[in-house]
Design a protein around this motif. Structure first.
Motif, PDB file in Angstrom:
ATOM      1  N   ALA A  38       0.826  -1.214   0.000  1.00  0.00           N
ATOM      2  CA  ALA A  38       0.000   0.000   0.000  1.00  0.00           C
ATOM      3  C   ALA A  38       0.855   1.256   0.000  1.00  0.00           C
ATOM      4  CB  ALA A  38      -0.934  -0.014   1.208  1.00  0.00           C
ATOM      5  N   GLY A  39       1.993   1.210   0.691  1.00  0.00           N
ATOM      6  CA  GLY A  39       2.882   2.364   0.712  1.00  0.00           C
ATOM      7  C   GLY A  39       3.438   2.695  -0.650  1.00  0.00           C
ATOM      8  N   ILE A  40       3.627   1.693  -1.488  1.00  0.00           N
ATOM      9  CA  ILE A  40       4.113   1.932  -2.850  1.00  0.00           C
ATOM     10  C   ILE A  40       3.024   2.592  -3.689  1.00  0.00           C
ATOM     11  CG2 ILE A  40       5.012   0.820  -4.937  1.00  0.00           C
ATOM     12  CD1 ILE A  40       6.156  -1.374  -3.054  1.00  0.00           C
ATOM     13  N   VAL A  41       1.779   2.169  -3.517  1.00  0.00           N
ATOM     14  CA  VAL A  41       0.671   2.856  -4.192  1.00  0.00           C
ATOM     15  C   VAL A  41       0.625   4.312  -3.756  1.00  0.00           C
ATOM     16  CG1 VAL A  41      -1.831   2.967  -4.471  1.00  0.00           C
ATOM     17  CG2 VAL A  41      -0.685   0.742  -4.409  1.00  0.00           C
ATOM     18  N   ALA A  42       0.817   4.548  -2.459  1.00  0.00           N
ATOM     19  CA  ALA A  42       0.711   5.907  -1.921  1.00  0.00           C
ATOM     20  C   ALA A  42       1.762   6.837  -2.499  1.00  0.00           C
ATOM     21  CB  ALA A  42       0.827   5.869  -0.394  1.00  0.00           C
ATOM     22  N   ILE A  43       2.950   6.336  -2.761  1.00  0.00           N
ATOM     23  CA  ILE A  43       3.990   7.209  -3.305  1.00  0.00           C
ATOM     24  C   ILE A  43       3.829   7.399  -4.811  1.00  0.00           C
ATOM     25  CG2 ILE A  43       5.746   5.443  -3.774  1.00  0.00           C
ATOM     26  CD1 ILE A  43       7.829   7.379  -2.679  1.00  0.00           C
ATOM     27  N   THR A  44       3.258   6.399  -5.495  1.00  0.00           N
ATOM     28  CA  THR A  44       3.105   6.481  -6.950  1.00  0.00           C
ATOM     29  C   THR A  44       1.909   7.324  -7.346  1.00  0.00           C
ATOM     30  OG1 THR A  44       4.054   4.248  -7.064  1.00  0.00           O
ATOM     31  CG2 THR A  44       3.031   5.102  -9.059  1.00  0.00           C
ATOM     32  N   ALA A  45       0.831   7.240  -6.591  1.00  0.00           N
ATOM     33  CA  ALA A  45      -0.369   8.045  -6.863  1.00  0.00           C
ATOM     34  C   ALA A  45      -0.800   8.711  -5.559  1.00  0.00           C
ATOM     35  CB  ALA A  45      -1.487   7.168  -7.424  1.00  0.00           C
ATOM     36  N   PRO A  46      -0.078   9.744  -5.115  1.00  0.00           N
ATOM     37  CA  PRO A  46      -0.278  10.289  -3.761  1.00  0.00           C
ATOM     38  C   PRO A  46      -1.629  10.938  -3.515  1.00  0.00           C
ATOM     39  CG  PRO A  46       1.263  11.635  -5.034  1.00  0.00           C
ATOM     40  CD  PRO A  46       1.032  10.398  -5.827  1.00  0.00           C
ATOM     41  N   ALA A  47      -2.349  11.326  -4.566  1.00  0.00           N
ATOM     42  CA  ALA A  47      -3.667  11.930  -4.359  1.00  0.00           C
ATOM     43  C   ALA A  47      -4.793  10.912  -4.467  1.00  0.00           C
ATOM     44  CB  ALA A  47      -3.889  13.068  -5.353  1.00  0.00           C
ATOM     45  N   ALA A  48      -4.478   9.700  -4.866  1.00  0.00           N
ATOM     46  CA  ALA A  48      -5.493   8.647  -4.915  1.00  0.00           C
ATOM     47  C   ALA A  48      -5.806   8.178  -3.497  1.00  0.00           C
ATOM     48  CB  ALA A  48      -5.004   7.481  -5.767  1.00  0.00           C
ATOM     49  N   LYS A  49      -6.966   7.591  -3.327  1.00  0.00           N
ATOM     50  CA  LYS A  49      -7.329   6.991  -2.054  1.00  0.00           C
ATOM     51  C   LYS A  49      -7.015   5.503  -2.084  1.00  0.00           C
ATOM     52  CE  LYS A  49      -9.087  10.557   0.141  1.00  0.00           C
ATOM     53  NZ  LYS A  49      -8.483  11.086   1.397  1.00  0.00           N
ATOM     54  N   ILE A  50      -6.595   4.977  -0.944  1.00  0.00           N
ATOM     55  CA  ILE A  50      -6.282   3.563  -0.809  1.00  0.00           C
ATOM     56  C   ILE A  50      -7.374   2.889   0.000  1.00  0.00           C
ATOM     57  CG2 ILE A  50      -4.663   1.888   0.176  1.00  0.00           C
ATOM     58  CD1 ILE A  50      -2.441   3.949  -0.387  1.00  0.00           C
ATOM     59  N   MET A  51      -7.884   1.782  -0.530  1.00  0.00           N
ATOM     60  CA  MET A  51      -8.898   0.984   0.160  1.00  0.00           C
ATOM     61  C   MET A  51      -8.225  -0.297   0.660  1.00  0.00           C
ATOM     62  SD  MET A  51     -12.388  -0.781  -1.369  1.00  0.00           S
ATOM     63  CE  MET A  51     -13.174   0.789  -1.771  1.00  0.00           C
ATOM     64  N   PRO A  52      -7.894  -0.376   1.945  1.00  0.00           N
ATOM     65  CA  PRO A  52      -7.240  -1.586   2.459  1.00  0.00           C
ATOM     66  C   PRO A  52      -8.261  -2.694   2.705  1.00  0.00           C
ATOM     67  CG  PRO A  52      -7.450   0.039   4.213  1.00  0.00           C
ATOM     68  CD  PRO A  52      -8.011   0.676   2.970  1.00  0.00           C
ATOM     69  N   LEU A  53      -8.040  -3.839   2.087  1.00  0.00           N
ATOM     70  CA  LEU A  53      -8.899  -5.002   2.260  1.00  0.00           C
ATOM     71  C   LEU A  53      -8.030  -6.187   2.653  1.00  0.00           C
ATOM     72  CD1 LEU A  53     -11.169  -4.589  -0.908  1.00  0.00           C
ATOM     73  CD2 LEU A  53     -11.643  -3.819   1.426  1.00  0.00           C
ATOM     74  N   ARG A  54      -8.223  -6.686   3.856  1.00  0.00           N
ATOM     75  CA  ARG A  54      -7.402  -7.798   4.338  1.00  0.00           C
ATOM     76  C   ARG A  54      -7.992  -9.115   3.841  1.00  0.00           C
ATOM     77  NH1 ARG A  54      -7.026 -10.706   9.756  1.00  0.00           N
ATOM     78  NH2 ARG A  54      -4.962 -11.687   9.683  1.00  0.00           N
ATOM     79  N   VAL A  55      -7.252  -9.804   2.973  1.00  0.00           N
ATOM     80  CA  VAL A  55      -7.702 -11.084   2.432  1.00  0.00           C
ATOM     81  C   VAL A  55      -6.712 -12.203   2.719  1.00  0.00           C
ATOM     82  CG1 VAL A  55      -9.022  -9.993   0.581  1.00  0.00           C
ATOM     83  CG2 VAL A  55      -6.633 -10.631   0.180  1.00  0.00           C
ATOM     84  N   LEU A  56      -5.498 -11.859   3.137  1.00  0.00           N
ATOM     85  CA  LEU A  56      -4.477 -12.849   3.467  1.00  0.00           C
ATOM     86  C   LEU A  56      -4.280 -12.873   4.979  1.00  0.00           C
ATOM     87  CD1 LEU A  56      -1.776 -12.029   0.744  1.00  0.00           C
ATOM     88  CD2 LEU A  56      -3.722 -13.611   0.593  1.00  0.00           C
ATOM     89  N   ASP A  57      -4.119 -14.055   5.533  1.00  0.00           N
ATOM     90  CA  ASP A  57      -4.024 -14.175   6.981  1.00  0.00           C
ATOM     91  C   ASP A  57      -2.597 -13.932   7.472  1.00  0.00           C
ATOM     92  OD1 ASP A  57      -2.588 -16.506   6.459  1.00  0.00           O
ATOM     93  OD2 ASP A  57      -4.243 -17.856   6.974  1.00  0.00           O
ATOM     94  N   GLN A  58      -2.364 -14.236   8.713  1.00  0.00           N
ATOM     95  CA  GLN A  58      -1.078 -13.995   9.353  1.00  0.00           C
ATOM     96  C   GLN A  58       0.064 -14.732   8.656  1.00  0.00           C
ATOM     97  OE1 GLN A  58      -1.401 -14.604  13.516  1.00  0.00           O
ATOM     98  NE2 GLN A  58       0.758 -14.280  13.990  1.00  0.00           N
ATOM     99  N   ASN A  59      -0.274 -15.836   7.966  1.00  0.00           N
ATOM    100  CA  ASN A  59       0.730 -16.613   7.250  1.00  0.00           C
ATOM    101  C   ASN A  59       0.858 -16.213   5.782  1.00  0.00           C
ATOM    102  OD1 ASN A  59       1.282 -18.325   9.531  1.00  0.00           O
ATOM    103  ND2 ASN A  59      -0.660 -19.363   9.124  1.00  0.00           N
ATOM    104  N   GLY A  60       0.122 -15.179   5.369  1.00  0.00           N
ATOM    105  CA  GLY A  60       0.159 -14.760   3.982  1.00  0.00           C
ATOM    106  C   GLY A  60      -0.684 -15.616   3.071  1.00  0.00           C
TER     107      GLY A  60
END
Length: 456
Positions: free
Chosen positions: A218-240
């Motif tokens: 998500a941090g890479i998205v934030a630096i590449t498109a800094p004015a875009a909004k990020i929607m975090p969706l957790r789909v992978l568990d603690q083990n990835g």
């Protein structure tokens, strides 16, 4: 909702209603899938009781989605998911009542260790020097110069305003300063693992190798498109790890809640029908066979990491080769294909920088990570820039075509183990200005001991 013991039940979407599946995740025979479950699409839902009786399935679906309906069904006769799918589909053409049947297979972040189809590459293993980076290193790192990001901001007059990028991953550090003012409102976030509205990462730094993956992406998205909004969706568990039905639910959620780009930095080694159909529907509204999903007129482009196998073996969903999706490999500082990249020119359509990328990790810190998981969010960010720059283009594959067609078309001859390589390294400036013949920068022609012979 966070607890000392993580609940590992599976939660799935049934037209936006949540239902817990009772089975724990484990490998079944040779199938890396959810036990006692199959995914089945029927031509006529009225045939479900008869189909269920014939193949030893509970006629009451765990969940369902799409039209014609795609059911998540429980196996009751003790057979494995692979055995049930084989009974339905062989010999060809299979049961005429069934459009398709497949296992509810598991998937993983492509940097996860211990997989036979991808290499684990993590800052948490032998890379302690990478922990504790700074915000200065984050904002001034090499990849932004290589893709000419600042020039794109200036000449393109866009930083991704009005576009939302969904990041389907291990979650995110919601309080990290890299995301200040850049996240969608809380009601649009979701944890599809724990079934709550808090998609925070779960785990411990240096103990759980997957911990921090989603925050970094998500941090890479934030630096590449800094004015875009990020929607975090957790789909992978603690083990990835995750599974297909959960990903389907998250993609539908993303499309219905305003996301126009979805980043998938995970993969699986087998082709599957469910995600393919959903991506096609998110692109043009339906599939070639007429299947529709409950997303209305919402449209969304999908970007997927190609995997880190260092070979030509396909990793899905990147290898689906769909108009509404870009498969992304990793390039190096000197515009060569990274040695760890899963690549074949038939399905990896673009590359982006993917080695030693600085980004956010939980705890307000920064670190380097290497992998195609880091390349994909650069492409997702550039796609957001293109979408913001071209509001008149409403079909996602048009945005992706611009990203691909304006990439740096650097070609090499026979490069073991990939054969012919067309780098197609993305360039933010060419993308936002729609410059087709993007210039090839001068660079050296060897990397990681591999001899490249440039042909263009």
């Amino acid at each position: 909702m966070r607890a000392a013991v993580i609940y590992t039940g599976i939660f799935v979407l049934m037209l936006m209603l949540w239902t817990p599946a009772g089975s724990a995740q484990r490998a079944v025979g040779g199938c890396d899938c959810i036990p006692d479950q199959v995914i089945v699409q029927l031509l006529d839902p009225a045939t479900l009781p008869a189909v269920a009786a014939q193949y030893g399935l509970d006629p009451q679906p765990v969940s369902q989605v799409a039209t014609p309906p795609i059911f998540l069904l429980t196996i009751t006769n003790g057979q494995t998911p692979e055995q049930v799918v084989a009974a339905m589909t062989t010999p060809a053409p299979g049961d005429p009542r069934v459009i398709f049947a497949e296992v509810n297979r598991k998937l993983s972040q492509v940097e996860r260790t211990g997989l036979d189809w991808t290499q684990g590459r993590s800052w948490a293993i032998g890379r302690s020097w990478a922990i504790g980076g700074s915000s200065k290193g984050y904002s001034r790192q090499w990849f932004t110069q290589r893709i000419r990001l600042n020039e794109a901001f200036e000449q393109g007059q866009t930083r991704g305003e009005g576009v939302t990028v969904a990041v389907l991953d291990t979650g995110i550090d919601l309080s990290h300063p890299a995301f200040s003012g850049r996240l969608v409102e809380p009601k649009l976030r979701w944890d599809f693992v724990d079934n709550d509205s808090d998609p925070s990462e779960v785990g411990t730094l240096r103990v759980d190798p997957a911990f921090g993956h989603g925050t970094h992406v998500a941090g890479i998205v934030a630096i590449t498109a800094p004015a875009a909004k990020i929607m975090p969706l957790r789909v992978l568990d603690q083990n990835g790890e995750g599974e297909l039905w959960r990903i389907t639910a998250a993609l539908i959620w993303a499309a219905n809640n305003g996301a126009e780009v979805a980043n998938l930095s995970f993969g699986y080694p087998d082709d599957v029908r469910l995600i393919k159909d959903l991506v096609e529907c998110a692109d043009v509204g339906t599939t070639p066979n007429g299947t529709t999903f409950p997303i209305g007129a919402n449209r969304m482009a999908v970007v997927a990491a190609s995997g880190n196998g260092g070979n030509r073996i396909p990793v899905f969903p990147a290898a689906e080769d769909l108009n509404g999706m870009l498969g992304v490999g990793a390039s190096t500082r000197v515009d060569l294909l990274a040695a760890f990249t899963s690549y074949d020119r038939s399905w990896v359509e673009v590359t982006a920088p993917g080695e030693d990328i600085v980004s956010a990790i939980p705890g307000g810190r920064y670190a380097l990570w290497t992998g195609t998981s880091m390349a994909a969010p650069i492409v997702s960010g550039i796609t957001a820039l293109v979408r913001a720059k071209n509001p008149q283009l409403t079909i996602p594959h048009d945005w992706l075509d611009i990203v691909k067609e304006t990439s740096v078309d650097k070609r090499f001859g026979n490069v073991p183990p990939w054969g012919e390589v067309r780098l197609n390294r993305v360039d933010a400036l060419c993308a936002v200005t729609n410059t087709i013949n993007c210039p090839i920068p001068s660079s050296v022609t060897t990397d990681f001991g591999i001899d490249y012979k440039q042909t263009k």
